[in-house]
Design a protein around this motif. Structure first.
Motif, PDB file in Angstrom:
ATOM      1  N   THR A   1      10.919 119.275  24.635  1.00 49.24           N
ATOM      2  CA  THR A   1      10.108 118.738  25.980  1.00 49.24           C
ATOM      3  C   THR A   1       8.729 118.466  25.649  1.00 49.24           C
ATOM      4  O   THR A   1       7.997 119.213  25.111  1.00 49.24           O
ATOM      5  N   ARG A   2       8.426 117.212  25.889  1.00 54.06           N
ATOM      6  CA  ARG A   2       6.954 116.671  25.787  1.00 54.06           C
ATOM      7  C   ARG A   2       6.231 117.151  26.999  1.00 54.06           C
ATOM      8  O   ARG A   2       6.773 117.146  28.070  1.00 54.06           O
ATOM      9  N   GLY A   3       4.923 117.340  27.023  1.00 50.70           N
ATOM     10  CA  GLY A   3       4.243 117.689  28.190  1.00 50.70           C
ATOM     11  C   GLY A   3       3.917 119.244  28.380  1.00 50.70           C
ATOM     12  O   GLY A   3       4.678 119.951  27.605  1.00 50.70           O
ATOM     13  N   LEU A   4       3.837 119.252  29.704  1.00 46.76           N
ATOM     14  CA  LEU A   4       3.982 120.731  30.264  1.00 46.76           C
ATOM     15  C   LEU A   4       5.372 121.290  30.572  1.00 46.76           C
ATOM     16  O   LEU A   4       6.395 120.634  31.352  1.00 46.76           O
ATOM     17  N   LEU A   5       5.621 122.578  30.359  1.00 52.03           N
ATOM     18  CA  LEU A   5       6.988 122.889  30.434  1.00 52.03           C
ATOM     19  C   LEU A   5       6.568 124.473  31.002  1.00 52.03           C
ATOM     20  O   LEU A   5       5.864 125.310  30.361  1.00 52.03           O
ATOM     21  N   LEU A   6       7.624 124.873  32.146  1.00 53.00           N
ATOM     22  CA  LEU A   6       7.410 126.215  32.477  1.00 53.00           C
ATOM     23  C   LEU A   6       8.798 126.763  32.227  1.00 53.00           C
ATOM     24  O   LEU A   6       9.743 126.351  32.302  1.00 53.00           O
ATOM     25  N   VAL A   7       8.690 128.004  31.436  1.00 57.04           N
ATOM     26  CA  VAL A   7       9.904 128.656  31.047  1.00 57.04           C
ATOM     27  C   VAL A   7       9.967 130.127  31.621  1.00 57.04           C
ATOM     28  O   VAL A   7       8.850 130.750  31.521  1.00 57.04           O
ATOM     29  N   THR A   8      10.886 130.743  32.310  1.00 52.61           N
ATOM     30  CA  THR A   8      10.864 131.938  32.883  1.00 52.61           C
ATOM     31  C   THR A   8      12.232 132.583  33.073  1.00 52.61           C
ATOM     32  O   THR A   8      13.418 131.633  33.148  1.00 52.61           O
ATOM     33  N   GLY A   9      12.503 133.851  33.249  1.00 52.20           N
ATOM     34  CA  GLY A   9      13.750 134.384  33.518  1.00 52.20           C
ATOM     35  C   GLY A   9      13.899 134.817  34.914  1.00 52.20           C
ATOM     36  O   GLY A   9      12.934 135.228  35.569  1.00 52.20           O
ATOM     37  N   VAL A  10      15.142 134.666  35.554  1.00 53.27           N
ATOM     38  CA  VAL A  10      15.337 134.830  36.746  1.00 53.27           C
ATOM     39  C   VAL A  10      16.868 135.811  36.877  1.00 53.27           C
ATOM     40  O   VAL A  10      17.567 135.635  36.160  1.00 53.27           O
ATOM     41  N   ARG A  11      16.873 136.635  37.912  1.00 56.69           N
ATOM     42  CA  ARG A  11      17.859 137.396  38.218  1.00 56.69           C
ATOM     43  C   ARG A  11      18.859 136.427  39.031  1.00 56.69           C
ATOM     44  O   ARG A  11      18.336 135.957  39.669  1.00 56.69           O
ATOM     45  N   HIS A  12      20.199 136.641  38.414  1.00 55.69           N
ATOM     46  CA  HIS A  12      21.223 135.734  39.318  1.00 55.69           C
ATOM     47  C   HIS A  12      22.226 136.529  39.293  1.00 55.69           C
ATOM     48  O   HIS A  12      22.831 137.034  38.557  1.00 55.69           O
ATOM     49  N   GLY A  13      23.012 136.420  40.570  1.00 57.22           N
ATOM     50  CA  GLY A  13      24.222 136.979  41.139  1.00 57.22           C
ATOM     51  C   GLY A  13      25.028 136.029  41.541  1.00 57.22           C
ATOM     52  O   GLY A  13      24.687 134.966  42.139  1.00 57.22           O
ATOM     53  N   ALA A  14      26.337 136.772  41.997  1.00 55.34           N
ATOM     54  CA  ALA A  14      27.282 135.545  42.799  1.00 55.34           C
ATOM     55  C   ALA A  14      26.956 135.233  44.230  1.00 55.34           C
ATOM     56  O   ALA A  14      27.047 134.106  44.641  1.00 55.34           O
TER      57      ALA A  14
END
Length: 259
Positions: A23-36
């Motif tokens: 990915t070129r340019g700005l990139l945001l990476v983060t974790g999220v909690r996910h459920g059904a």
């Protein structure tokens, strides 16, 4: 542009690294909690607003932890953080638990998760505005947590001595040292440090590979994102426990390596 990767995908680590590298340019990476019962990560805030307002400037990779057994042993964000910050455990921890900002695959900032989507969006926009003129700075008046300063209470002046030639005593506010009885009590003593082997739940001398697996399992279990949907006090406890585990692992790793 948004991408969602799931812990349960056995190739999640490789996919995450590939997205970061390509990915070129700005990139945001983060974790999220996910459920059904939860909405898809890309449909939640602050990600929806970021995509709507600034999707042409910043891309997003959301790494979803479903909390299932298939993904418990995986820690793709931790692996990415270790890769980006091999010489700083604190920087790696911040990158793995916050909003990681990258430019052309290189880290350029971390925004700590504040607890609510509105607060997160404000601080994310503030950080991004420093990285590119294409994103305006948020309104300072809308800064989360801003409160009007209250005037400090003033202590009553001491009564002046009576009689001719008596000198007026200065008020308590003018004295360099407060009067007796107004000093703050000494801080409580620090609690004794716990044995790092006990913190990790392993016996001294455990092989390094087994110890590392135990450490990663504990970090995954007590990650602050696991309780992001609960009250702030639970998030604080998770951060405290995570720091305790990190410190214990650092001590155990140092002992096992003989340094």
């Amino acid at each position: 542009m948004q991408w969602v990767l799931f812990f349960s995908d056995r190739q999640v680590r490789e996919q995450l690294f590939a997205r970061v590298d390509s990915t070129r340019g700005l990139l945001l990476v983060t974790g999220v909690r996910h459920g059904a019962s939860m909405r898809p990560p890309e449909a939640r805030e602050p990600f929806v607003s970021l995509e709507r307002l600034h999707g042409d400037v910043v891309s997003q990779v959301l790494v979803a932890d479903e909390g299932g057994a298939d993904g418990m042993w995986r820690d793709p964000l931790g692996d990415l953080a270790d890769r980006l910050h091999p010489d700083s455990r604190d920087d790696a921890y911040a990158a793995a638990t916050g909003y990681l900002l990258l430019r052309d695959g290189r880290p350029c900032g971390v925004v700590r998760k504040q607890g609510t989507p509105f607060e997160d969006l404000w601080f994310l926009q503030e950080a991004l505005s420093r990285l590119t003129p294409r994103i305006p700075a948020p309104d300072p008046a809308q800064r989360p947590g801003r409160r009007r300063a209250e005037p400090a209470p003033r202590s009553p002046p001491r009564p002046a001595s009576s009689g001719p030639g008596a000198r007026a005593r200065p008020s308590w506010d003018d004295e360099a040292t407060p009067p007796r009885g107004t000093r703050a009590p000494p801080p409580p003593p620090e609690p004794p440090k716990k044995d790092p082997w006990t913190v990790l739940g392993i016996a001294p001398g455990t092989p390094v590979d087994e110890a590392r697996r135990t450490f990663r399992t504990l970090i995954s279990q007590y990650h602050p994102d696991k309780v992001a949907h609960l009250a702030p006090e639970f998030h604080a406890l998770a951060e405290l426990r995570t720091r305790e585990i990190l410190d214990a692992w650092e001590a155990v790793e140092r002992e096992l390596s003989g340094s």
